[in-house]
Design an enzyme around this catalytic site. Structure first.
Site, mmCIF file in Angstrom:
data_model
loop_
_atom_site.group_PDB
_atom_site.id
_atom_site.type_symbol
_atom_site.label_atom_id
_atom_site.label_comp_id
_atom_site.label_asym_id
_atom_site.label_seq_id
_atom_site.Cartn_x
_atom_site.Cartn_y
_atom_site.Cartn_z
ATOM 1 C CE LYS A 114 -4.405 -1.683 1.378
ATOM 2 N NZ LYS A 114 -5.614 -1.568 2.155
ATOM 3 C CE LYS A 207 -6.677 -7.431 -1.233
ATOM 4 N NZ LYS A 207 -7.313 -7.129 0.036
ATOM 5 C CE LYS A 210 -13.677 -2.202 1.148
ATOM 6 N NZ LYS A 210 -12.458 -2.216 1.939
HETATM 7 N N1 AQP Z 1 -10.130 -10.199 -2.911
HETATM 8 C C1 AQP Z 1 -10.488 -10.683 -1.740
HETATM 9 N N2 AQP Z 1 -10.772 -12.006 -1.605
HETATM 10 C C2 AQP Z 1 -11.160 -12.513 -0.394
HETATM 11 N N3 AQP Z 1 -11.302 -11.762 0.718
HETATM 12 C C3 AQP Z 1 -11.043 -10.440 0.615
HETATM 13 N N4 AQP Z 1 -11.090 -9.436 1.511
HETATM 14 C C4 AQP Z 1 -10.736 -8.285 0.902
HETATM 15 N N5 AQP Z 1 -10.453 -8.507 -0.382
HETATM 16 C C5 AQP Z 1 -10.630 -9.837 -0.605
HETATM 17 C C6 AQP Z 1 -11.480 -9.597 2.899
HETATM 18 O O1 AQP Z 1 -12.478 -8.624 3.183
HETATM 19 C C7 AQP Z 1 -12.335 -8.194 4.524
HETATM 20 C C8 AQP Z 1 -12.353 -6.703 4.615
HETATM 21 O O2 AQP Z 1 -11.256 -6.137 3.998
HETATM 22 P P1 AQP Z 1 -10.932 -4.603 4.276
HETATM 23 O O3 AQP Z 1 -12.021 -3.756 3.766
HETATM 24 O O4 AQP Z 1 -10.617 -4.370 5.692
HETATM 25 O O5 AQP Z 1 -9.611 -4.278 3.548
HETATM 26 P P2 AQP Z 1 -8.811 -5.022 2.514
HETATM 27 O O6 AQP Z 1 -8.496 -6.389 2.937
HETATM 28 O O7 AQP Z 1 -7.619 -4.204 2.221
HETATM 29 O O8 AQP Z 1 -9.852 -5.033 1.330
HETATM 30 P P3 AQP Z 1 -9.780 -4.284 0.010
HETATM 31 O O9 AQP Z 1 -11.076 -4.478 -0.670
HETATM 32 O O10 AQP Z 1 -8.570 -4.677 -0.741
HETATM 33 O O11 AQP Z 1 -9.722 -2.757 0.428
HETATM 34 P P4 AQP Z 1 -8.665 -1.669 0.081
HETATM 35 O O12 AQP Z 1 -8.551 -1.672 -1.395
HETATM 36 O O13 AQP Z 1 -9.287 -0.402 0.632
HETATM 37 O O14 AQP Z 1 -7.406 -2.033 0.758
HETATM 38 C C9 AQP Z 1 -11.074 -8.836 5.072
HETATM 39 O O15 AQP Z 1 -11.432 -9.961 5.839
HETATM 40 C C10 AQP Z 1 -10.332 -9.257 3.839
HETATM 41 O O16 AQP Z 1 -9.533 -10.398 4.062
#
Ligand code: AQP
Length: 345
Positions: A114, A207, A210
């Protein structure tokens, strides 16, 4: 698992939740609320580790709350709130900043991803993010944390922090009557959702996220049928037909991802769907996949939009959840203050 166990998990209000959040974590959250005391949080303190516009952040907090409820979380059964309403998270995170070691945080791959190349410009909060995550869980002495695969390393760090706190303050902990010196439990990751790592529709090695600048890379829970069909149609593939055995997916990340999503949304194994669609061209399979996604996701999106029509009701749910969360965390924090050696009135 026994009923005494306590579940904690959260998601960041950094945009609309997507299929990865849903299949990787949310489906498991809903399952666990049937058997456990569950605390589900909208982690707004985590969100501001990267810049968030205040108006958009408020909207996203409500939208993620609506997505939780629309996906099946029952705010009467589970505790549902936004993190910043419970001060214990930030307070315990500070104490954990003083327990965790720099070397531990230096190993965190999510920070490296990040922060990117310009690490000097990343916020201190982004670096200390895993300490706050440990505090989120341990402020409730939660024992189980349902998450996607990407959170495994952070969970391991939370376990290390719990253990170091217990060791560092062993005497104090025993003086409070914990004969075994175990104040914080070792929280266990529960990485058993139907698809624990959903990949980007544009690149099967990345992955679904968001924060990916391409909307085409993810299915948002708020996408309508047309948007879902278009994204699936444009999803990256390879030129070959689908294999008729799972081992034929080796080295074909996009095929593996799309078949994995199809299996997860239709509640079947990868073997079963490979047996069904093996030998088909992607174009025919994509129609099946998009119909299955529309059937599963569009009703959730409709419910999110309905719930978002009453912001006051969402805020009321969050306030109620926050007061129930404080009732659990406050006595734990009183004990933490005593253990550390603070004076309290
Ligand atoms: N691609 C994914 N596949 C499976 N699980 C996922 N999670 C996120 N992306 C995937 C799971 O969703 C939960 C919440 O995640 P988060 O919002 O706290 O942040 P993150 O993991 O960083 O998710 P994002 O969507 O990738 O957000 P950004 O882009 O803002 O960093 C967690 O349990 C995560 O494992």
């Amino acid at each position: 698992m026994k009923l005494k166990e306590r579940v904690f998990s959260g998601m960041q209000p950094t945009g609309s939740l997507h299929l990865g959040n849903y299949l990787g974590a949310m489906v498991q959250w809903i399952e666990m609320q049937k058997t456990h005391e569950c605390i589900y949080c909208v982690v707004d303190l985590h969100a501001i580790t990267v810049w968030q516009d205040p108006t958009e952040l408020r909207h996203a907090i409500r939208q993620v709350t609506a997505a939780y409820i629309a996906s099946g979380l029952d705010p009467k059964k589970s505790i549902l709130f936004n993190q910043s309403q419970v001060a214990a998270h930030a307070e315990l995170a500070w104490i954990f900043n003083c327990v965790a070691r720099l070397g531990w945080l230096n190993r965190m791959t999510q920070f490296k991803e990040k922060a990117g190349k310009d690490r000097e410009a990343a916020s201190v909060g982004l670096y200390a993010y895993p300490n706050l995550m440990a505090a989120d869980i341990l402020a409730y002495r939660a024992t189980h944390v349902p998450v996607g695969e990407d959170q495994k390393q952070h969970l391991e760090l939370a376990r290390d922090i719990a253990q170091k706190f217990n060791n560092d303050f062993r005497e104090s902990i025993e003086a409070k009557g914990y004969a075994d010196g175990l104040f914080f439990p070792q929280p266990e990751p529960v990485i058993t959702g139907p698809a624990t790592r959903v990949m980007s529709l544009r690149d099967g090695t990345k992955k679904m996220s968001k924060s990916d600048p391409s909307e085409q890379s993810r299915i948002a829970l708020t996408d309508d049928a047309e948007a879902i069909a278009n994204k699936v149609k444009r999803a990256k593939t390879d030129p070959d037909a689908l294999p008729s055995e799972v081992k034929g997916l080796a080295g074909r990340p996009e095929a593996e991802n799309l078949l994995g999503i199809y299996a997860a949304v239709t509640g079947r194994t990868l073997e079963a769907v490979v047996a069904e669609v093996g030998g088909q061209q992607f174009s025919a399979f994509k129609k099946l996949l998009s119909d299955a996604l529309v059937a599963r996701i569009v009703p959730i999106g409709d419910e999110i939009r309905r719930l978002m029509g009453d912001a006051a009701e969402i805020d009321r749910v969050l306030a109620d959840g926050a007061s129930r969360a404080r009732a659990i965390a406050n006595p734990i924090m009183d004990e933490v203050r005593d253990i550390v050696g603070f004076i309290r009135s």
